[in-house]
Design an enzyme around this catalytic site. Structure first.
Site, PDB file in Angstrom:
ATOM      1  N   HIS A  37     -26.961   3.411  12.208  1.00 51.37           N
ATOM      2  CA  HIS A  37     -27.388   2.087  12.907  1.00 51.37           C
ATOM      3  C   HIS A  37     -26.060   1.934  13.879  1.00 51.37           C
ATOM      4  O   HIS A  37     -25.831   0.780  14.023  1.00 51.37           O
ATOM      5  CB  HIS A  37     -27.359   1.188  11.760  1.00 51.37           C
TER       6      HIS A  37
ATOM      7  N   GLU B 156      -3.383   5.029   6.603  1.00 56.27           N
ATOM      8  CA  GLU B 156      -2.162   4.495   6.325  1.00 56.27           C
ATOM      9  C   GLU B 156      -0.927   5.462   6.388  1.00 56.27           C
ATOM     10  O   GLU B 156       0.181   4.976   6.546  1.00 56.27           O
ATOM     11  CB  GLU B 156      -2.142   3.609   5.062  1.00 56.27           C
TER      12      GLU B 156
ATOM     13  N   CYS C 207      11.032  -7.593   1.901  1.00 53.40           N
ATOM     14  CA  CYS C 207      12.462  -7.761   1.500  1.00 53.40           C
ATOM     15  C   CYS C 207      12.631  -7.472   0.031  1.00 53.40           C
ATOM     16  O   CYS C 207      11.894  -7.412  -0.679  1.00 53.40           O
ATOM     17  CB  CYS C 207      13.063  -9.162   1.768  1.00 53.40           C
TER      18      CYS C 207
ATOM     19  N   ASN D 151      14.001 -14.056  -0.279  1.00 57.83           N
ATOM     20  CA  ASN D 151      12.593 -13.450  -0.031  1.00 57.83           C
ATOM     21  C   ASN D 151      11.635 -14.469   0.411  1.00 57.83           C
ATOM     22  O   ASN D 151      11.694 -15.708  -0.429  1.00 57.83           O
ATOM     23  CB  ASN D 151      12.065 -12.682  -0.984  1.00 57.83           C
TER      24      ASN D 151
ATOM     25  N   TRP E 152      13.636  -7.347   5.778  1.00 57.54           N
ATOM     26  CA  TRP E 152      12.368  -7.014   6.689  1.00 57.54           C
ATOM     27  C   TRP E 152      12.300  -8.399   7.591  1.00 57.54           C
ATOM     28  O   TRP E 152      11.685  -9.314   7.057  1.00 57.54           O
ATOM     29  CB  TRP E 152      10.958  -6.801   5.759  1.00 57.54           C
TER      30      TRP E 152
ATOM     31  N   LYS F  61       4.974  -1.893  -0.268  1.00 51.57           N
ATOM     32  CA  LYS F  61       4.203  -1.618  -1.350  1.00 51.57           C
ATOM     33  C   LYS F  61       3.367  -2.804  -2.107  1.00 51.57           C
ATOM     34  O   LYS F  61       2.232  -2.826  -2.490  1.00 51.57           O
ATOM     35  CB  LYS F  61       5.078  -1.160  -2.501  1.00 51.57           C
TER      36      LYS F  61
END
Ligand code: M6R
Length: 614
Positions: free
Chosen positions: A510, A494, A2, A103, A77, A609
């Protein structure tokens, strides 16, 4: 995640400031947006799901010229409750007078809601936020002032919250509250702006006050009063942000990420400016002079961070051991904080973070402080919470980084780590000639990075076209360039949503070697440094199993060019600086793969971010 913007003042149009500010926070990710204004003493709410442009469409034609000089806005969000208009912030109290945005998460909202329902309140959303507005209303009904009602309410809330509110009957102020979720106040000319992130403020003013946890600010047009959750007055420092408004522009680039990749030469120049002492083979790091004085007492460095910052920390460990002659560890901040790390008063814990607000890194830092460690930061955002709480550190001066995929902040973190290691090493066994070699290579770095960008831009673009339809990638590197392999894989996954695994090249036999066949592209960092021959053998192992090799090599390399399917040439640089050069084609490759696929490079799905929740 948010975003919050609040405005009080007489200089600008409150709606414009709030909408513009919310747009600057878009990169954080959100799924609905809204704002509240005051007209004729009545709160007006405007909300819409989806992009801010939907909200703008909704208010087209509405005249806001006669509203009061106050507004609050939010990008949500979704956490508690679906993506619907009623769940979109701002939320308003039942009497229609207290309106707020939030938030974070109110952990005890269900209990508070139950209590308020019993007192006759009605709830119109499924959010955890609405209880805050009604709780404040309830305390005002008991005869408390707005300020006292806020203080009483915050004492009853558990969880994390950054809240900004106004009250219809006191239109001269907005109130901002912080516990766990960042809040910053921009001090303007006849106007003040409150936001969750300085990006929303920098266009209006560079003077900012950061709220700390447990603080409330009463923000009026002519000043700010800050108090604690218990009502005690608190004096705050004003920080001056060193970002330029122009940096918020894409400057003709199609995406912020590409712009930021190409800004790396300038960013590095800003990071080293005034800090290199070439003749002495030494560095001047004013922000850690206290540490410099006691370095002989230090026994160990521990680097902590998340994502890309963690990868920088991994390279920091190599640098500290090789250049600093100092034992060093690295850990994910999210692991460090819960694993009961053994940290003594003679250990330095270095928190690495672009935003300076990452919750896991902040909490790991606090844990290190509780254990008595010496703490410092390697941070981009000046005055951010981690920067303030570490007490000392190195600002990396990368400038505003808006693309969710971190690029220029990563290379600047590495530059800062090299300088830190030189400082430590020169106090120990690092001789003046070795010191000079590193320092003069750092000085030449901006030019070399520029050259690398020009040299690798086209070839990475062409390779991206060839490889954008593959579903899996492996990235390999060794030594200093093992973390670069991890970073290259992280960049690709990403923003392009392609599965990519970073591995130490020596570890491949391995296990991961079982994945290699003609459908598996393998990106290998094979520049001419200490482990070159070993990496060449690893490439042979991949080729023997028909994997497709894309190798990052130094100019004029003839060995790898003969066995790899594709090569990307980069200039030679001394090994400790090689990650800074070698990561550039990997950033470009990831960018071009994602843009070839037509994806939203700057705002990849599900990501934010700055991750200010656990
Ligand atoms: O702001 P920070 O450096 O603390 O952020 C840490 C990570 O969230 C961040 O590096 C993340 O991994 C980026 N999306 C990587 O590109």
């Amino acid at each position: 995640m948010c975003g919050i913007v609040g405005y009080v003042g007489v200089s600008s149009n409150p709606v414009e400031v709030v909408i513009e500010g919310l747009k600057q926070l878009e990169y954080r990710g959100y799924d609905s947006a809204g704002f509240a204004v005051l007209r004729n003493s009545k709160v007006e709410l405007y909300k819409e799901v989806g992009r801010i442009s939907n909200l703008e469409e909704k208010i087209k034609g509405i005249d806001f010229s006669d509203i009061e000089g106050i507004a609050i806005g939010h990008t949500r969000w979704a956490t508690h409750g679906g993506i619907t208009v009623p769940n979109t912030h701002p939320h308003i109290s039942n009497n229609g007078k207290i309106v707020l945005v939030h938030n974070g998460v109110i952990e005890n909202y269900a209990d508070l809601k139950e209590l308020l329902l019993r007192k006759g309140y009605t709830f119109y959303s499924q959010t955890d936020t609405e209880v805050i507005a009604n709780l404040i209303e309830e305390h005002m009904k008991e005869g408390n002032s707005l300020e006292d009602a806020v203080i009483l309410s915050v004492q009853e809330l558990s969880g994390t919250f950054g809240v900004v509110l106004f009250y219809a009957d006191e239109p001269d102020k907005i109130i901002a509250i912080r516990k766990g979720s960042p809040i910053v106040i921009g001090i303007g000319d006849n106007e003040n702006i409150v936001a969750s992130d300085i990006n929303a403020i920098v266009k209006h003013t560079k003077n900012v006050v950061y709220l700390d946890d447990g603080e409330i600010a009463i923000v009026k047009v002519d000043g700010i009063k800050t108090i604690s959750f218990s009502g005690k007055n608190i004096k705050k420092d004003v920080f001056v942000i060193d970002w330029e408004v122009e940096e918020m522009d894409k400057k003709g680039y199609p995406h912020y990420m590409l712009k930021e990749i190409f800004e790396q030469p300038t960013a590095i120049e800003n990071c080293i400016r005034g800090r290199l002492l070439e003749d002495e083979g030494y560095v001047k790091l004013g922000g850690i002079s206290k540490l410099e004085g006691i370095i002989h007492k230090v026994k160990k460095f521990t680097f902590i961070g998340c994502g890309t910052a963690y990868h920088a920390g991994m390279i920091g460990k190599y640098l500290m051991e090789n250049i600093g002659w100092m034992p060093a560890e690295v850990d994910f901040a999210s692991e460090f904080r819960y694993r009961n790390p053994i940290v003594s008063q003679r250990d330095v814990v270095v928190a690495i973070s672009q935003s300076g607000e990452t919750m896991d890194t902040l909490e790991a830092l606090r844990e290190a402080k509780r254990k008595g460690a010496i703490t410092m930061g390697i941070i981009n955002v000046v005055g951010s919470t981690i920067a303030r709480e570490t007490g000392m550190g190195i600002y990396i001066h990368a400038g505003v980084e808006i693309g969710v995929a971190s690029t220029k902040a990563f290379t600047n973190m590495l530059v800062a780590l090299v300088m830190l290691s030189v400082m430590v090493g020169r106090k120990k066994k690092l001789g003046i000639f070795e010191g000079r070699e590193i320092v003069s290579s750092l000085k030449e770095l901006p030019e070399l990075v520029e050259y690398t960008l020009q040299k690798t831009n086209k070839v990475t673009q062409e390779l991206a076209k060839k490889f954008s339809n593959y579903r899996n990638f492996i990235y390999l590197g060794r030594g200093y360039n093992y973390p670069v392999a991890l970073e290259g894989a992280l960049k690709l996954k990403e923003i392009s949503y392609i599965h990519a695994e970073g591995y130490s090249a020596g570890e491949m036999k391995h296990g991961p070697i079982a994945l290699i066949d003609e459908n598996m592209p393998v990106v290998v960092i094979a520049t001419k440094h200490s482990v070159y021959d070993k990496v060449v053998s690893n490439i042979q192992e991949v080729k023997a199993r028909h994997g497709k090799v894309i190798a990052i090599v130094n100019e004029n390399d003839t060995t790898v060019s003969k066995i790899a399917d594709y090569t990307i040439e980069v200039p030679y640089v001394i090994e400790p600086l090689s990650p800074i050069i070698n990561v550039i084609p990997l950033q470009l490759f990831a960018y071009y793969v994602a843009s070839t696929k037509g994806l939203d490079v700057d705002k990849p799905r599900n990501l934010a971010k700055s991750v200010t929740v656990e």
